[in-house]
Structures are given as structure tokens and as C-alpha cells.
Scaffold this active site. Structure first.
Site, short mmCIF file in Angstrom:
data_model
loop_
_atom_site.label_atom_id
_atom_site.label_comp_id
_atom_site.label_asym_id
_atom_site.label_seq_id
_atom_site.Cartn_x
_atom_site.Cartn_y
_atom_site.Cartn_z
N GLU A 141 0.81 -1.12 0.05
CA GLU A 141 -0.04 -0.08 -0.03
C GLU A 141 0.64 1.24 0.21
OE1 GLU A 141 -4.12 -1.36 1.85
OE2 GLU A 141 -2.59 -0.78 3.24
N GLU A 190 -4.82 -9.76 0.07
CA GLU A 190 -5.39 -9.75 1.28
C GLU A 190 -7.15 -9.91 0.89
OE1 GLU A 190 -5.03 -6.17 3.41
OE2 GLU A 190 -2.87 -6.09 3.26
#
Length: 1003
Positions: A447, A513
Site C-alpha cells: 500500500e 488480502e
């Protein structure tokens, strides 16, 4: 050279005098030491250190590093430990926010100056024996958050950033005979902190071991093991390159195979015929024994190095292990426990054992390198590891998404001043972990959007190793698609995967994820697993995440609880968003682990009335490796059991006849096919169940109550009574419902079982996922509907009718305070046996909000301790999370039936319940049944009480038991926890007539 505080705010200064990263091998003086696992070249300095806390660098003690400094007045602190868990500063949980956001105006690279805690450490030590000629000594700080400056005997040694990889410094020239003193300062925030914005608690200090290492004059500084495997897997070549220091001769032997010989390029090589291949199912390891001798031929080092022979690569566009397509049954794992990120080898091993028991085969080290022993254990237990470098800049990514700045503001993006830090972190990761067969991919971080900086990291990985490279951020910033070798996304709905693959051909696809398991969650995950075994390029994913991050706290009344963001006065914080685990904070399994174990099972059993079919998802093991035990039961009573020999090849399927006939007599029969370990292994005992399948035949029907005399009906002024031989029921005109149910043939009329009026119920304490998508605001009308319903005037005095068999029926109609308005009807039929059958009906009107649940709420007059039921279990389950639940008779204490999520919420329910008995310790209480099945919970608290508590310790003392039979509760959902709703098949209908029929009686 001296230490300069300006280094903290200079992203170009990654380290000073830190030794280059190298493989994590250990070296021993002889074979006996190696066999014992205790090296004479190592001296552990973990333990008690002298300690001083300063809230900022300006408040530190000048000259503390001097040899004569008197630290007798300083406090003591354990190492390893986070200072925030030892009474200094405070733990702070933030997800995306930078921890200083809103306190000080700082730009990337700068550090807060008003508050930046500094931990100063002092530790005397003596070498265990004098130095040999040419021998050198280093000190390794395995983890220092986030930057460390070091002195030895008053001499400045060096400086290093990167919290999660070793910082190693040569001490040799600073040592003196006798006692020496180490002095270290660890700064909570440095320029590197901008790269460490992971979703986690923020701590500081020395949180991993500190070790002295001695290097003999002839020393192997680095090992690089590589394996080549033939296409037919019949032969392998093990290659060893050794980086030596001093005049050294290196020999090596692969145990059970033979000596390695020098190739033309100087690398040592050995051929292995018919190699035992490493895989998650069979993590075969060879031992490579390396010996180093000095110029005189004297043995100076023995190095045992495990080797796993396997090939993991992208072949034909798919991720393959030893030629077979891989599906990741994965979890993300923060290295976190009850002591924060201070984790022992034993704790890590227990974690991996627990994950093996629920069929996990892959771990992503989110989002930083773990302790080195994690990889050693992953090698031994058999996990496929995506090894992630220490990088996340999520807060700065939000700057692009929410503040509208351009891509040129991406961070680290294309900024050259951050490139040394990025490449340093990549090197620290790869060089330490490169010899572990468990590591199958390198990850560039998490991220952090994209840019040329991260692309250069990926190129560096490829230049130094042949493993595939992973980076999910390309999905958000597609300017450099070659940054990643796999397509990777987060939290993509299952229904969107096939279209995504059609639009993005070429690379294999994973969800790094998915299934955000916050609170009572993990619903609908079965859709992902089904897709992973039908869509070749979708190769599985990694659950977020392994275990709740939480801090053990004690409230003002001395009660222990697990705290989350804000519970230590930390601000900013992100509340209970740290509670995403399929395991609790103490690493015991939540009910979500029951579901994960079922979805991740490697053997599927589909059961028909006369046979069962076994489908194998195994890569290298035949089903015959497991005992197959088949059991026949009728409504919880075992009737027959047998062992069936199966022999299904990896990836294959075969059918077998049942070893017994399913009876044709009335009743409900369950056939369970269970696969169990034949022998104990490192993670479970013999007989441990690794997979199961269940078939249900026939139907359950309530036992008819015959021969009872018709009840006596009493029409009073305010109440209508219905009385039988051992029961008494009162219907109230004043309160508009059934207000009393006494059961038992006693002189005083039996025991009162109800603690209040039976009410329709449409509400439950919102789950974390419902809060995430705004459910309480949308659903709030149903809270009012259940709490403030009104009996319609024409129904306050219900018409009571007597049936031919003597049953008595009373009907109440309630006006619900919702808009548009509707009515809910409760019809009670009191049978001669004393059983009360309830039929709850409601017409759904267009324009009403979605229902959280549709059922009834009964409270008992006193607490009932025991809950036994015939239905799904044994753990909590919901309509979208019941793959792991099996039909049987189960029981649990009522006091612990509410699953203790970090924040109390709807929990503890069971699906498919035919009957449930909730009783006291003498066996007296109430039985609830539903011929068509129901959802049911028996809890010590009402939904209102559960919702009002921020932590389990805040729930009130137990005064009653709350029974909630329901036609259906909304599924818990699980795609994500910030907007994804429960999937449509698991929601209550939005129109039509809802009708729920159940009954209750005393026992």
C-alpha cells in the site's frame, strides 16, 4: 565520527558503519556445538538493561555513553521489550494515519520534534573468553524501532534505520579487556518511519534479541544455496556459493547424498538423484554441513544449513510448485502477541502449528520481515511464504486519493532521495532470507502506490534471485506494470474476479488480502475457494489476518480485558480496526477458524445415500496417507462406524460405497466421512481430523406429546390463563402478550421460566462489518420496532379459541413504529402437553429498510447455565459462514456463548437448530424447537446490553438468559469491513410475507 541528530530527518542516511546484510546462517566451533544448537561464537545480551526515557531528543542525558557515567539511578527494563508496554509513552494503534498526524506539521523525511520519545539503554558485558588472533566481534540488534545509534565504551559505533531487519555493528576496535559497556539510543520516529505506516500498533525500543557474534579469522560470512530441479523431477543439483573472510578453505557435504565439489565457477555442487521434494504437505529437508578451515587446515567453523529441494516458478502462466499448480490457502500474519511484537521462537512455532491444523499452506509476512526463526520454522512445517520488505506509506497514498494531489506527489514514488532506503530494505530482506525454501516470492511492500522507486526494487530482486516478485500497488498505479510478476489485488469481490481476469490476461492472479475477518465476520468466503479451483489463473489468497492485535489491560475494577485503539488515551487512533483475526489476541482460535479449516481442507467428501466421493486438492500426497473413518448417527446417537481404505491421487477423484446402509425408518440420519492423521506429526496428534464431509438424510420431526388432558382456560379481568397438569400460561390484556409460563408439577404451580413478555425481535447488536457499511443508520428503524412496538387496540384483548384436540390459541397483532407502517403478528397455540407453538408473521411493505433478523426474544426469570442443541456447531455459525459447522448434538455453557470479540457485537448464534435445551445445573429449564430449523442463540445479555458495551468486561452482571429463536439473521459478511454488504443470498427477503414457527416447553 560522532552521532549527529540531523541524521534522523535525512532519508538519504540509511545507516552508518552497519555491516552489510548476509545470510542468517549460524556458525559453530565444532559438530558437537552444532548438534546441541549452542554456538560458542554467540553471546546473548538480551536481559535486563539500564534505561532512561526522554519524550524528545532534547530531553536525553548528555554524556550517558561515557564509560564512567553513573547509571545507578536509572531504571531497569527488559530487552527485548517495547517501552510502551513497560510504562513509558503509550501504545498507539493507527491503521492508515501517521501517528503524529494533526500534532505536528511535518513533511516526508522530517520527524516530529516536540514529541519523539528516545529510549537510552546501557548494558555492561564481558567476553566469555579472550579474542583469538584475527577474531572479530559484532553486536546484532535483531529489531530496533525505528532507528538506533550505538556506542561502545564511549566510542561512537554507528547508526541504522529499518525497524524489522538486523542492525549489525563491528565492535572489535572499541573493546577493552574486562568489562565493556554498550550504550544505545533508540528513536521512536526517524525519516524511516515514513516508510513504516503499517496497519499496526506503534511502539519503539529494542523488541528483538541482542546478540554478540564472534567471527574467527577464517570465516564464512555469507552462504547462497541454490537448487536446480530437472523437468521430470528425477534429479536435482544443489549449488553452494560461500563468501569467505580471511584465508579459508570451505568444504561441504549434503547428508545422505555426498560431498560437494567445485565447479568451474568456483561454486560447490552436488547432484541428487530421486530427490525428496519439499512441499507444504511433505516439507522434506536435507542438511548441508559446511566446514571452514584456516590456512593451517584447522577447523574454525561448522555450519549446518537446511536445504529444501523444490522448484517454485511461473510456468505456462501459472504459479507452480514442482510442476503442479498452486492454490494459496493463505493468511496474512502480523508478528504480534500479548507482548506486542516481542515474539519468541516457541510462540511462533505454536502459531505455525495452529495454522497447519486449519489447513493453511501459505503466509504473507505482512508487512515486514519477521524474526529469522520464523523462516526456519516455515521451512520445517511447510509454508509457502511471501516475504515482504518493510515498506508501507498508506497515509501518503491517501493524500493522493482524498486530497486530490497529482501522481507526482506519490510517495516514495519517483523521489530519488528515498531510493537508498528502499534498496537497502530490499537487500536486508533478500540477503538474510534467501536460503529458505519456504520463501517463494519477494514482495516490494504494501500500500505505497507506485512509481519508479518501487519498480527499481523489483528489478533489484530479479537481478539477485530467481523467485517471482509481488507488488499489489500496481493495481492502483499501472504506470510500471513490470514491477510485479503476478497480478495482485485486495478485497476484490468473488463475483468480480472472472471479469477482471478477462480484462487482464497473462499473469497469474492472487488476492494478497481478502476475507477481512474483523469481529464476527468471514462470511461468504466459500465463493472464493470455489473459484480458485475452477479459474486456473486465480490462485488463491491470504486472509486478513491471523490474530487480533490487542493490548492486555485491566479496568478500574480489576477486570482484565483486551484493549484496542483509544484505550490507552492514544490519539489519533483507529479503534477496534485491529481486531481482524481468525484467532483471538491470545492466539486461541475464534469460531472463524472453524470455517477457515473447512474451506481450506485438502480432501473433499461428497456423501450420497449409498456412497461417497473423495476429491483431492493435495499436490503430492495420496489420500491413503490418512485414515478415512465413516460414521452413521441418528439425531446425535452413533449407530455405526467403520474405516474405509481410500487411495485418491493428488488432484484426483474417486467414489467408494458406504460401509453400511442408511436406515429407511423415520428420523434424520447423518453420515460423516472424516480424514484423520494416521500418526502424530509436529503439529498434531494421531487421530487429528484434517478434513470431513457430511451427508444428511431423512428429516427430524418433533416428538408428539400424546394423552394429555385438554387444558383449563380461565378468562380473568386482565389475564387469560391456560392451565394443564404441569404448566400454567398467562396472556395479558394490559401488556399485550404472553407474560408468564410456569412449568412443573409442584404445589406452588411450578417454576416461572419467563422473565418478561415474549416479543418479536428484528435487531441485533451491529457487527463490525455492519458498522462498516453504515448498517445501524439504515437499520435503526428495526431497533425501534422491536423495542417500542404497540399492541393494536383491536388485538389487546385477543380472541382465544379452543381447538378440537384441546389446544388453546391466542393471537396478538403489533403495530411497528416504522415507515411505511406494518404489523407483526404473534399467534400462540398452547398444546395439551404444555408446549407453546408460536407463529410469527409479518408482511414486508415496499420502502422498509432491510431487516437485520426476524425472530423472537424470550428472557428467562433466572440465569440458566447450560445450552444443549441439535443443529449446526460446535462453534458459532451464520447463514454465510456454516461450511465448517456440522449437524450434531452440541453443548456449551451459556456464560461463554457470546464470542468475546474485541468489541461486543452480534455473536454466538447457531444455524440449522432443530431443538435447543437451556437448563440449570439440575436439568430444569426450557426447550425450544422448530420443525423447519431455526437460528438460535442463548446468551446472558440482550442485544441492547451487548451493543452498549465497548469491551466484554463492560457487559453487566448476569441476571437472566436471553433466548433468540429466529427464522434468519442477516449473514455476517466478509469481503471487507468498510463498505461491503452481506452477499444477497444471505440477506432476509425485502418483500413478501415472513412466517416463522417455533415452539417452547419446560423441561
Amino acid at each position: 565520527m560522532t552521532f549527529d541528530l540531523t541524521r534522523l530527518a535525512d532519508p538519504r542516511v540509511v545507516s552508518e558503519n552497519r555491516l552489510p546484510a548476509h545470510s542468517d546462517h549460524r556458525w559453530f566451533r565444532d559438530r558437537a556445538e552444532a548438534d546441541a544448537g549452542r554456538s560458542g561464537y554467540e553471546q546473548l545480551l538480551s536481559g535486563t538493561w539500564r534505561f532512561h526515557y526522554a519524550p524528545s531528543p532534547a530531553d536525553t542525558v548528555d554524556g550517558f555513553e561515557a564509560p564512567g557515567f553513573d547509571a545507578s539511578g536509572w531504571a531497569e527494563i527488559p530487552v527485548p521489550a517495547h517501552i510502551q508496554l513497560q510504562g513509558y509513552d503509550r501504545p498507539q494503534y493507527v491503521n492508515v494515519q501517521y501517528p503524529w498526524d494533526g500534532h505536528e506539521q511535518v513533511e516526508p523525511g522530517q520527524v516530529p520534534t516536540l514529541f519523539n520519545p528516545v529510549a537510552s539503554y546501557l548494558r555492561p558485558f564481558e567476553l566469555e573468553r579472550p579474542l583469538e588472533p584475527g577474531e572479530r566481534v559484532s553486536v546484532v540488534f535483531e529489531g530496533a524501532e525505528s532507528a538506533i545509534a550505538l556506542w561502545c565504551n564511549g566510542r561512537y559505533i554507528g547508526y541504522a534505520t529499518d525497524s524489522f531487519t538486523p542492525s549489525e555493528f563491528d565492535l572489535t576496535d572499541a573493546l577493552v579487556p574486562g568489562e565493556n559497556r554498550l550504550a544505545a539510543q533508540v528513536f521512536k520516529w526517524s525519516s524511516g518511519s515514513w516508510l513504516e505506516d503499517q496497519d499496526m500498533y506503534r511502539f519503539s525500543g529494542l523488541f528483538r534479541d541482542v546478540v554478540l557474534r564472534r567471527r574467527p579469522a577464517a570465516h564464512a560470512e555469507d552462504l547462497r544455496v541454490s537448487v536446480g530441479l530437472s523437468d521430470d523431477l528425477a534429479t536435482a543439483e544443489v549449488r553452494l556459493a560461500v563468501g569467505v573472510e580471511g584465508e579459508a578453505t570451505v568444504t561441504a557435504r549434503l547428508t545422505g547424498v555426498g560431498e560437494l565439489t567445485a565447479a568451474a565457477d568456483g561454486v560447490l555442487v552436488v547432484r541428487v538423484d530421486a530427490p525428496r521434494l519439499w512441499s507444504p504437505e511433505s516439507p522434506e529437508l536435507y542438511e548441508l554441513v559446511v566446514e571452514v578451515r584456516d590456512a593451517a587446515g584447522v577447523l574454525t567453523e561448522v555450519i549446518p544449513q537446511t536445504v529444501g529441494i523444490r522448484r517454485f516458478a511461473i510456468e505456462d502462466g501459472l504459479l507452480r510448485l514442482n510442476g503442479r499448480r498452486v492454490v494459496f490457502h493463505g493468511v496474512n500474519r502480523h508478528e504480534f502477541g500479548l507482548d506486542g511484537r516481542v515474539i519468541t521462537r516457541a510462540q511462533t512455532e505454536a502459531d505455525l502449528q495452529a495454522l497447519k491444523r486449519i489447513n493453511v499452506n501459505a503466509i504473507r509476512t505482512s508487512h515486514y520481515p519477521n524474526n529469522s526463526f520464523f523462516y526456519e520454522l516455515a521451512d520445517r512445517y511447510g509454508f509457502l511464504v511471501i516475504d515482504e520488505m518493510n515498506l508501507e506509506t498508506h497515509g501518503m497514498w491517501d493524500r493522493l486519493r482524498y486530497l486530490g494531489v497529482g501522481v507526482e506527489e506519490a510517495f516514495p514514488g519517483d523521489r530519488p532521495e528515498w531510493q537508498p532506503a528502499l534498496l537497502d530494505r530490499a537487500a536486508s530482506l533478500l540477503e538474510r532470507d534467501k536460503n529458505h525454501p519456504s520463501v517463494v516470492m519477494w514482495s516490494c511492500g504494501n500500500e505505497s502506490f507506485g512509481g519508479s522507486g518501487i519498480r527499481e526494487v523489483a528489478d533489484w530482486f530479479r537481478a539477485h534471485d530467481n523467485r517471482p516478485v509481488h507488488y499489489e500497488g500496481v493495481d492502483w498505479d499501472p504506470r510500471h506494470p513490470d514491477t510485479t510478476d503476478v497480478l495482485s489485488r485486495m478485497y476484490t469481490p468473488a463475483r468480480a474476479i472472472a471479469p477482471y481476469l478477462a480484462e487482464n490476461p497473462g499473469k497469474p492472479f492472487i488476492l494478497c488480502e481478502y476475507a477481512h475477518a474483523m469481529g464476527n465476520s468471514f462470511g461468504g468466503v466459500d465463493e472464493y475457494l470455489a473459484l480458485a479451483y475452477t479459474e486456473p489463473r486465480f490462485q488463491g489468497g491470504f486472509i486478513w489476518d491471523f490474530a487480533d492485535q490487542a493490548i492486555a489491560l485491566t479496568d478500574r475494577y480489576g477486570r482484565d480485558y483486551f484493549g484496542y485503539g483509544g484505550d490507552t488515551g492514544d490519539a489519533p487512533n483507529d479503534g477496534d480496526f485491529c481486531g481482524n483475526g481468525i484467532f483471538f489476541a491470545d492466539h486461541t482460535p475464534t469460531p472463524k477458524a472453524q470455517e477457515a479449516a473447512a474451506l481450506y481442507r485438502w480432501l473433499l467428501a461428497e456423501v450420497d445415500r449409498d456412497s461417497f466421493t473423495v476429491t483431492s486438492r493435495l499436490l503430492s500426497t495420496r489420500s491413503s496417507a490418512y485414515e478415512c473413518r465413516v460414521t452413521l448417527a441418528r439425531e446425535g446417537e452413533v449407530l455405526a462406524q467403520a474405516v474405509v481404505d481410500t487411495d485418491v491421487a493428488p488432484g484426483g477423484s474417486a467414489s467408494y460405497p458406504l460401509p453400511f446402509a442408511v436406515p429407511g425408518e423415520p428420523g434424520e440420519y447423518v453420515v460423516l466421512v472424516s480424514f484423520r492423521l494416521r500418526e502424530a506429526n509436529a503439529w498434531a496428534d494421531a487421530g487429528f481430523e484434517v478434513a470431513w464431509g457430511q451427508g444428511v438424510f431423512g428429516a427430524w420431526t418433533p416428538t408428539a406429546q400424546l394423552g394429555a388432558a385438554p387444558p383449563r382456560v380461565v378468562h380473568g379481568i386482565h389475564n387469560t390463563g391456560v392451565h394443564g397438569a404441569n404448566f400454567h400460561v398467562l396472556f395479558s390484556r394490559l401488556h399485550g402478550g404472553l407474560v408468564s409460563y410456569r412449568y412443573g408439577d409442584t404445589a406452588d404451580g411450578g417454576r416461572e421460566l419467563l422473565g418478561g413478555i415474549v416479543r418479536p425481535n428484528f435487531w441485533h447488536a451491529p457487527t463490525a462489518n455492519e458498522r462498516g457499511w453504515g448498517g445501524p443508520a439504515e437499520d435503526g428503524a428495526w431497533l425501534l420496532a422491536g423495542r417500542y412496538l404497540r399492541t393494536l387496540p383491536d388485538a389487546r384483548d385477543p380472541e382465544v379459541t379452543v381447538d378440537r384436540d384441546g389446544g388453546v390459541t391466542a393471537v396478538y397483532r403489533y403495530a411497528l413504529p416504522v415507515h411505511p407502517s406494518t404489523v407483526c403478528e404473534l399467534a400462540y397455540r398452547v398444546e395439551p402437553s404444555g408446549r407453546v407453538e408460536v407463529t410469527q408473521t409479518m408482511e414486508l411493505v415496499e420502502g422498509l429498510p432491510a431487516l437485520p433478523e426476524f425472530g423472537a426474544l424470550l428472557t428467562t426469570s433466572t440465569p440458566l447455565e447450560n445450552w444443549r442443541w441439535y443443529g449446526d456447531g460446535p462453534e458459532e455459525c451464520y447463514v454465510d459462514r456454516r461450511s465448517g459447522a456440522r449437524l450434531d448434538v452440541h453443548e456449551t455453557p451459556v456464560a461463554t456463548a457470546l464470542t468475546p470479540y474485541l468489541r461486543p457485537q452480534e455473536a454466538g448464534s447457531r444455524t440449522g437448530v432443530r431443538w435447543a435445551e437451556v437448563t440449570d445445573d439440575r436439568g430444569a429449564g426450557i426447550r425450544v424447537d422448530a420443525e423447519s430449523g431455526m437460528e438460535f442463540s442463548a446468551l446472558p445479555w440482550t442485544p441492547d446490553e451487548i451493543e452498549a458495551a465497548s469491551h466484554p468486561n463492560e457487559l453487566p452482571p448476569i441476571h437472566r438468559t436471553v433466548l433468540r429463536p429466529a427464522l434468519m439473521r442477516r449473514g455476517v459478511g466478509g469481503d471487507d469491513s468498510w463498505g461491503a454488504r452481506t452477499l444477497p443470498p444471505y440477506r432476509l427477503p425485502a418483500s413478501g410475507t415472513l412466517r416463522f414457527r417455533f415452539g417452547f416447553t419446560g423441561v
